[in-house]
Design a protein around this motif. Structure first.
Motif, PDB file in Angstrom:
ATOM      1  N   LYS A   1       0.865  -1.214   0.152  1.00  0.00           N
ATOM      2  CA  LYS A   1      -0.053   0.006   0.115  1.00  0.00           C
ATOM      3  C   LYS A   1       0.748   1.347   0.124  1.00  0.00           C
ATOM      4  O   LYS A   1       0.478   2.159  -0.656  1.00  0.00           O
ATOM      5  CB  LYS A   1      -0.714  -0.024   1.058  1.00  0.00           C
TER       6      LYS A   1
ATOM      7  N   THR B   1      -4.949   2.195  -2.373  1.00  0.00           N
ATOM      8  CA  THR B   1      -4.842   1.254  -1.312  1.00  0.00           C
ATOM      9  C   THR B   1      -5.909   0.587  -1.017  1.00  0.00           C
ATOM     10  O   THR B   1      -5.882  -0.478  -0.653  1.00  0.00           O
ATOM     11  CB  THR B   1      -4.739   2.494  -0.179  1.00  0.00           C
TER      12      THR B   1
ATOM     13  N   ILE C   1      -3.914   2.243   5.740  1.00  0.00           N
ATOM     14  CA  ILE C   1      -2.811   1.337   5.454  1.00  0.00           C
ATOM     15  C   ILE C   1      -3.000   0.377   6.307  1.00  0.00           C
ATOM     16  O   ILE C   1      -3.293   0.071   7.213  1.00  0.00           O
ATOM     17  CB  ILE C   1      -1.327   2.349   5.872  1.00  0.00           C
TER      18      ILE C   1
END
Length: 236
Positions: free
Chosen positions: A10, A67, A236
Motif C-alpha cells: 500500500k 490502497t 494502510i
C-alpha cells in the motif's frame, strides 16, 4: 514493529502514484519518518498519506483508490504487486508496472461496480477501453483481453524491442530505498525510482496541461487508478 507485506505494498503503491503525478513522495516519506517517533509504522504512514490527500485532494482520491485496490487484492495478486513495485523502485523499469497494469485496472473497475459507481455494462466497456489503451502502449495483456480486442478488429502495434533496463543508482541522499532505516531493525519504505524521472518528464508533456499554484500538475487526460467520486481517505 515493521510493516506487513500488504501494508508495504500500500505504501509503495501510494508513493509511486504520488511520484507518477509529478508530486514529491520524499516529503510524504519524511513526514512518516518523523511521525514514527510517536506512532507505529502503519499509523505513521497512514497519517502522512492522509495529510497529503488533504493538501492534494485530486491525487488523494487516486491514492485512496490504490490502497483500496491493494486491500481487496487476493494473495497471489498481492505478491505480484509487491514484486513489481520493488523492481520499479530499485530499477525504474516501467515494464514492472506495465506487467500488473491490466490486473490493477480491472480491480479498480470491479471496486467501482461494487460501490455503485459503474453498471456492469459500463464496467465491461471500461475494461475494453483499458485493454485498448494498454495495448496501444505495448503493455502486456491477458489472452482473454487480446482475443476480445482481436474480435473488435484492433490493430495491435508491432512488437518493439524491450528497453534496456536501468541499473540501480548508487545510494545518494536524494534517493529513497526500502533498505533505509530510521531505527535498528525497522525498515522505512520509500519509492523514488532511479531512472524514472525521465519518464515523468516525458509524460508531463502529454498528460499534464497546466501547473497549479504550488507546482502541482493539472491533468489533461484520465490517469490510471481513480474514480473521481471515491473518498480520498487512505487506510494502510
Amino acid at each position: 514493529m515493521s510493516l506487513t507485506m500488504k501494508q508495504r505494498v500500500k505504501v509503495n503503491a501510494a508513493l509511486a502514484t504520488i511520484h507518477a503525478h509529478g508530486l514529491d513522495p520524499f516529503a510524504v516519506h519524511q513526514r512518516a519518518v518523523a511521525l514514527r517517533q510517536i506512532h507505529e509504522p502503519r499509523r505513521a504512514f497512514e497519517i502522512a498519506l492522509n495529510e497529503f490527500a488533504a493538501q492534494h485532494p485530486d491525487v488523494g482520491v487516486v491514492v485512496g483508490n490504490i490502497t483500496r485496490i491493494v486491500e481487496a487484492a487476493p494473495a497471489n495478486d498481492l505478491v505480484r504487486y509487491d514484486h513489481a513495485l520493488n523492481v520499479y523502485r530499485d530499477t525504474g523499469d516501467d515494464a514492472a508496472i506495465d506487467a500488473i497494469a491490466e490486473s490493477v485496472l480491472a480491480a479498480e473497475i470491479d471496486l467501482a461496480v461494487q460501490a455503485g459507481e459503474l453498471s456492469a455494462a459500463d464496467a465491461q466497456a471500461a475494461k475494453m477501453d483499458a485493454a485498448r489503451e494498454l495495448a496501444e502502449r505495448g503493455a502486456p495483456l491477458s489472452e482473454g483481453a487480446k482475443a476480445a480486442l482481436s474480435r473488435e478488429g484492433f490493430d495491435f502495434p508491432e512488437a518493439q524491442a524491450p528497453a534496456q533496463q536501468a541499473q540501480p543508482a548508487a545510494m545518494r541522499p536524494e534517493n529513497l530505498y526500502a533498505s533505509q532505516t530510521s531505527s535498528p531493525g525497522v525498515p522505512v519504505t520509500g519509492i523514488i525510482a532511479p531512472g524514472a524521472q525521465a519518464r515523468i518528464d516525458r509524460d508531463r508533456a502529454s498528460d499534464y496541461s497546466a501547473q497549479g499554484p504550488h507546482g502541482s500538475a493539472a491533468q489533461s487526460q484520465p490517469q490510471a487508478f481513480g474514480f473521481a467520486s471515491a473518498a480520498p481517505a487512505t487506510g494502510i
